[in-house]
Design an enzyme around this catalytic site. Structure first.
Site, PDB file in Angstrom:
ATOM      1  N   GLU A 229     -41.863  67.664  23.600  1.00 34.63           N
ATOM      2  CA  GLU A 229     -40.720  67.152  24.371  1.00 34.63           C
ATOM      3  C   GLU A 229     -39.478  67.754  23.729  1.00 34.63           C
ATOM      4  O   GLU A 229     -39.038  67.303  22.676  1.00 34.63           O
ATOM      5  CB  GLU A 229     -40.743  65.609  24.294  1.00 34.63           C
ATOM      6  CG  GLU A 229     -40.118  64.946  25.479  1.00 34.63           C
ATOM      7  CD  GLU A 229     -38.610  64.902  25.362  1.00 34.63           C
ATOM      8  OE1 GLU A 229     -37.953  65.855  25.855  1.00 34.63           O
ATOM      9  OE2 GLU A 229     -38.094  63.959  24.777  1.00 34.63           O
TER      10      GLU A 229
ATOM     11  N   CYS B 195     -31.824  64.043  25.136  1.00 37.36           N
ATOM     12  CA  CYS B 195     -32.401  65.278  25.684  1.00 37.36           C
ATOM     13  C   CYS B 195     -32.166  65.383  27.188  1.00 37.36           C
ATOM     14  O   CYS B 195     -32.075  66.480  27.724  1.00 37.36           O
ATOM     15  CB  CYS B 195     -33.872  65.380  25.350  1.00 37.36           C
ATOM     16  SG  CYS B 195     -34.797  63.916  25.824  1.00 37.36           S
TER      17      CYS B 195
HETATM   18  P1  NAD Z   1     -34.739  69.909  15.015  1.00 35.50           P
HETATM   19  O1  NAD Z   1     -35.713  70.299  16.047  1.00 35.50           O
HETATM   20  O2  NAD Z   1     -34.522  70.814  13.846  1.00 35.50           O
HETATM   21  O3  NAD Z   1     -35.147  68.496  14.414  1.00 35.50           O
HETATM   22  C1  NAD Z   1     -35.602  67.480  15.255  1.00 35.50           C
HETATM   23  C2  NAD Z   1     -36.603  66.650  14.464  1.00 35.50           C
HETATM   24  O4  NAD Z   1     -37.703  67.457  14.147  1.00 35.50           O
HETATM   25  C3  NAD Z   1     -36.021  66.165  13.145  1.00 35.50           C
HETATM   26  O5  NAD Z   1     -36.307  64.820  12.998  1.00 35.50           O
HETATM   27  C4  NAD Z   1     -36.703  67.002  12.105  1.00 35.50           C
HETATM   28  O6  NAD Z   1     -36.990  66.267  10.948  1.00 35.50           O
HETATM   29  C5  NAD Z   1     -37.988  67.393  12.791  1.00 35.50           C
HETATM   30  N1  NAD Z   1     -38.430  68.703  12.349  1.00 35.50           N
HETATM   31  C6  NAD Z   1     -37.683  69.802  12.102  1.00 35.50           C
HETATM   32  N2  NAD Z   1     -38.455  70.816  11.686  1.00 35.50           N
HETATM   33  C7  NAD Z   1     -39.722  70.341  11.671  1.00 35.50           C
HETATM   34  C8  NAD Z   1     -40.974  70.906  11.313  1.00 35.50           C
HETATM   35  N3  NAD Z   1     -41.087  72.176  10.897  1.00 35.50           N
HETATM   36  N4  NAD Z   1     -42.069  70.132  11.403  1.00 35.50           N
HETATM   37  C9  NAD Z   1     -41.991  68.845  11.816  1.00 35.50           C
HETATM   38  N5  NAD Z   1     -40.831  68.257  12.156  1.00 35.50           N
HETATM   39  C10 NAD Z   1     -39.710  69.004  12.092  1.00 35.50           C
HETATM   40  O7  NAD Z   1     -33.389  69.592  15.706  1.00 35.50           O
HETATM   41  P2  NAD Z   1     -31.983  69.187  15.051  1.00 35.50           P
HETATM   42  O8  NAD Z   1     -31.458  70.224  14.107  1.00 35.50           O
HETATM   43  O9  NAD Z   1     -32.059  67.825  14.528  1.00 35.50           O
HETATM   44  O10 NAD Z   1     -31.141  69.264  16.344  1.00 35.50           O
HETATM   45  C11 NAD Z   1     -30.941  70.564  16.903  1.00 35.50           C
HETATM   46  C12 NAD Z   1     -31.142  70.541  18.376  1.00 35.50           C
HETATM   47  O11 NAD Z   1     -32.438  70.056  18.704  1.00 35.50           O
HETATM   48  C13 NAD Z   1     -30.230  69.615  19.118  1.00 35.50           C
HETATM   49  O12 NAD Z   1     -28.973  70.177  19.272  1.00 35.50           O
HETATM   50  C14 NAD Z   1     -31.001  69.448  20.395  1.00 35.50           C
HETATM   51  O13 NAD Z   1     -30.794  70.558  21.201  1.00 35.50           O
HETATM   52  C15 NAD Z   1     -32.421  69.443  19.978  1.00 35.50           C
HETATM   53  N6  NAD Z   1     -32.973  68.071  19.882  1.00 35.50           N
HETATM   54  C16 NAD Z   1     -33.644  67.614  20.946  1.00 35.50           C
HETATM   55  C17 NAD Z   1     -34.133  66.335  20.916  1.00 35.50           C
HETATM   56  C18 NAD Z   1     -34.872  65.783  22.087  1.00 35.50           C
HETATM   57  O14 NAD Z   1     -34.810  64.592  22.325  1.00 35.50           O
HETATM   58  N7  NAD Z   1     -35.632  66.591  22.806  1.00 35.50           N
HETATM   59  C19 NAD Z   1     -33.938  65.526  19.814  1.00 35.50           C
HETATM   60  C20 NAD Z   1     -33.251  66.043  18.721  1.00 35.50           C
HETATM   61  C21 NAD Z   1     -32.787  67.334  18.763  1.00 35.50           C
END
Ligand code: NAD
Length: 481
Positions: free
Chosen positions: A254, A288
């Site tokens: 997602e 999102c």
């Molecule tokens: P990100 O994808 O880096 O992190 C989102 C979550 O994933 C965090 O809780 C992080 O701990 C986890 N994560 C990161 N790398 C991981 C890995 N290798 N393995 C497992 N988990 C991991 O996103 P971010 O830097 O927090 O935000 C950046 C962008 O991500 C936002 O600007 C947005 O576009 C998107 N985002 C989308 C949603 C959504 O609901 N779909 C939620 C958060 C962020």
């Protein structure tokens, strides 16, 4: 108006029967986004902890898959009741660690209970089928739980993202190891603890924390794990999909979106403004399915833009514990930093600023509700999800151009359209590339309907019956006459 800030709960790893606290371990600081202050130390799982969790998940799967549907349903219903009972406390922890207004945080927690209640009912609706041939041969199709699941979730909905990771697997009969976001651990821990207290066996539902990439690499490298489920950015989703491919683990991803909103000149403009401005600034735009690119027919453009600017300026920004706060701080320093970079780029390329544009104060991660208009398509913000309180409003000529712009980006999560024309509604719903479309409203999610995207917004579904079947595999048994 201001309220007192409740105590933040102690944080633990929940591995097998153990609740492992921070004492004597490497930890990660958890910050209050309204102040930037450290509020707790989160214990990091070691490799040995992760191995213990994997062993427990393998044991737990054997136990849970052999538990009757009636029993699974009863335990999940009890979990939902406990989540409802604890909604005020779980909600307060969410506001403290993530920033959203308390009312939204409690609402998020209640929604978790509603989703779990739906999933509980699904336990008894996992039907198979039998084909009987004229010669007496039988073909039986059974649906079985896929196996232990590894879930990784984001910080924007600390509790909801976690129930979406664990609810479907538990209803299907899977065990699950979840890693809530390290930035917002308490909301997810509140959900997992309620499930364990309700009688979900400790080996069946566990929570770990650490360096995200280390944890996901370790768990997904294990043959114990049969499914990955992730909420977060497209970049990390693609990375995890590659890791899952190594072991051919199934995946639900997602990911991000860039929600287009098509506003036609026959729409109820005031209703569109009230609904969409409310949606845009909910959770400071860190959603999102947030409405993001407003594509407005040119003869109603000025009215829509001015109405949106007026509503953006009226949003009361403050600490989520203040009763009159409509929008809290962003969840981390990355929020306002990222918005400022994207705004500078858009303004440099010729966008017009209608409202906001700045950080607020020098404490915490507050940012003004912001409206840009006439934003060139080559501005970064028209191509990358702002994930913050920014609306971009552009004048458009006609339906075809609006649909083309809606589909221009590689994302396809939520889309919104405002029109009174029934034939147009049919064209829009068939031509817009999105997993969810709202017509004349702002709701794109319901516990009994599938939630998920297309294209770079990911694959696999959560919520609805589909959220459970996504955690199942089919087995076909051919029995000779
Ligand atoms: P990100 O994808 O880096 O992190 C989102 C979550 O994933 C965090 O809780 C992080 O701990 C986890 N994560 C990161 N790398 C991981 C890995 N290798 N393995 C497992 N988990 C991991 O996103 P971010 O830097 O927090 O935000 C950046 C962008 O991500 C936002 O600007 C947005 O576009 C998107 N985002 C989308 C949603 C959504 O609901 N779909 C939620 C958060 C962020």
């Amino acid at each position: 108006m201001s309220s007192t800030v409740p105590a933040y709960p102690a944080l633990n790893l929940l591995i097998g029967e153990e609740a492992i606290g921070a004492s004597g371990r490497d930890t990660i600081d958890v910050l209050d986004p309204a102040t930037g202050e450290v509020i707790a130390a989160l214990p990091k799982a070691t490799t040995a902890d992760l191995d213990a969790a994997l062993e427990a998940a393998a044991r737990g799967f054997k136990q849970w898959r052999a538990t009757s549907a009636d029993q699974r349903e009863a335990v999940l219903r009890k979990g939902a009741a406990l989540i409802r009972e604890r909604a005020k406390d779980i909600g307060a922890a969410i506001t403290r660690e993530q920033g959203k207004p308390l009312k939204e945080a409690v609402g998020e927690t209640i929604y978790c209970a509603m989703l779990l209640e739906f999933y509980a009912g699904e336990c008894k609706r996992l039907y198979g089928k039998t084909l009987v041939r004229p010669d007496g041969q039988r073909v039986e199709v059974r649906h079985e739980p896929v196996g232990p699941v590894a879930g990784f979730s984001a910080w924007n909905f600390p509790a909801l993202n976690v129930i979406r990771k664990v609810g479907g697997p538990l209803a299907a009969g899977c065990s699950v190891i979840v890693k809530p976001s390290e930035e917002t651990p308490a909301g997810g821990l509140g959900i997992v603890q309620a499930l364990r207290d309700a009688g979900v066996p400790a080996d069946v539902c566990q929570a770990v924390f650490g360096v995200p990439d280390d944890i996901s690499r370790h768990l997904l490298a294990s043959p114990v794990i049969r499914k990955l489920t992730f909420t977060g950015s497209t970049a990390v989703g693609k990375h995890l999909a590659k890791l899952a491919a190594e072991n051919l683990q199934r995946a639900t991803l997602e990911l991000g979106g860039h929600g287009p909103v098509l506003v036609f000149n026959d729409a109820d403009i005031d209703k569109a403004l009230d609904t969409m401005a409310g949606n845009k600034f909910r959770n400071a735009g860190q959603v999102c399915v947030s409405p993001t690119r407003f594509l407005v027919e040119e003869d109603v453009f000025e009215r829509f833009r001015d109405g949106f600017v007026e509503r953006a300026k009226a949003v009361k920004v403050g600490n989520g514990f203040d009763g009159d706060t409509v929008m809290g701080p962003m969840a981390s320093q990355r929020g306002p930093d990222g918005i400022q970079t994207k705004l500078a780029d858009a303004l440099d390329k010729g966008a017009k600023l209608g409202a906001g544009g700045n950080r607020i104060g020098n404490q915490g991660y507050f940012h003004e509700p912001t409206v840009l208009s006439e934003v060139p398509l080559d501005a970064t913000i028209m191509n990358e999800e702002p994930f913050g309180p920014v609306a971009m409003i552009n004048p458009m000529k006609g339906e075809e151009a609006m649909i083309e712009e809606a589909n221009r980006l590689p994302y396809g999560l939520a889309a919104y359209a405002w029109t009174q024309d029934a034939k147009r509604r049919m064209r829009l719903t068939s031509e817009i590339e999105a997993g969810m479309i709202a017509i004349n409203g702002g709701t794109v999610s319901a516990v009994d309907a599938p939630f998920g995207g297309v294209k770079w917004s990911g694959y696999g579904l959560e919520d609805g019956a589909e959220g459970v079947t996504a955690c199942m595999v089919s087995k076909t048994i051919h029995e000779a006459a």
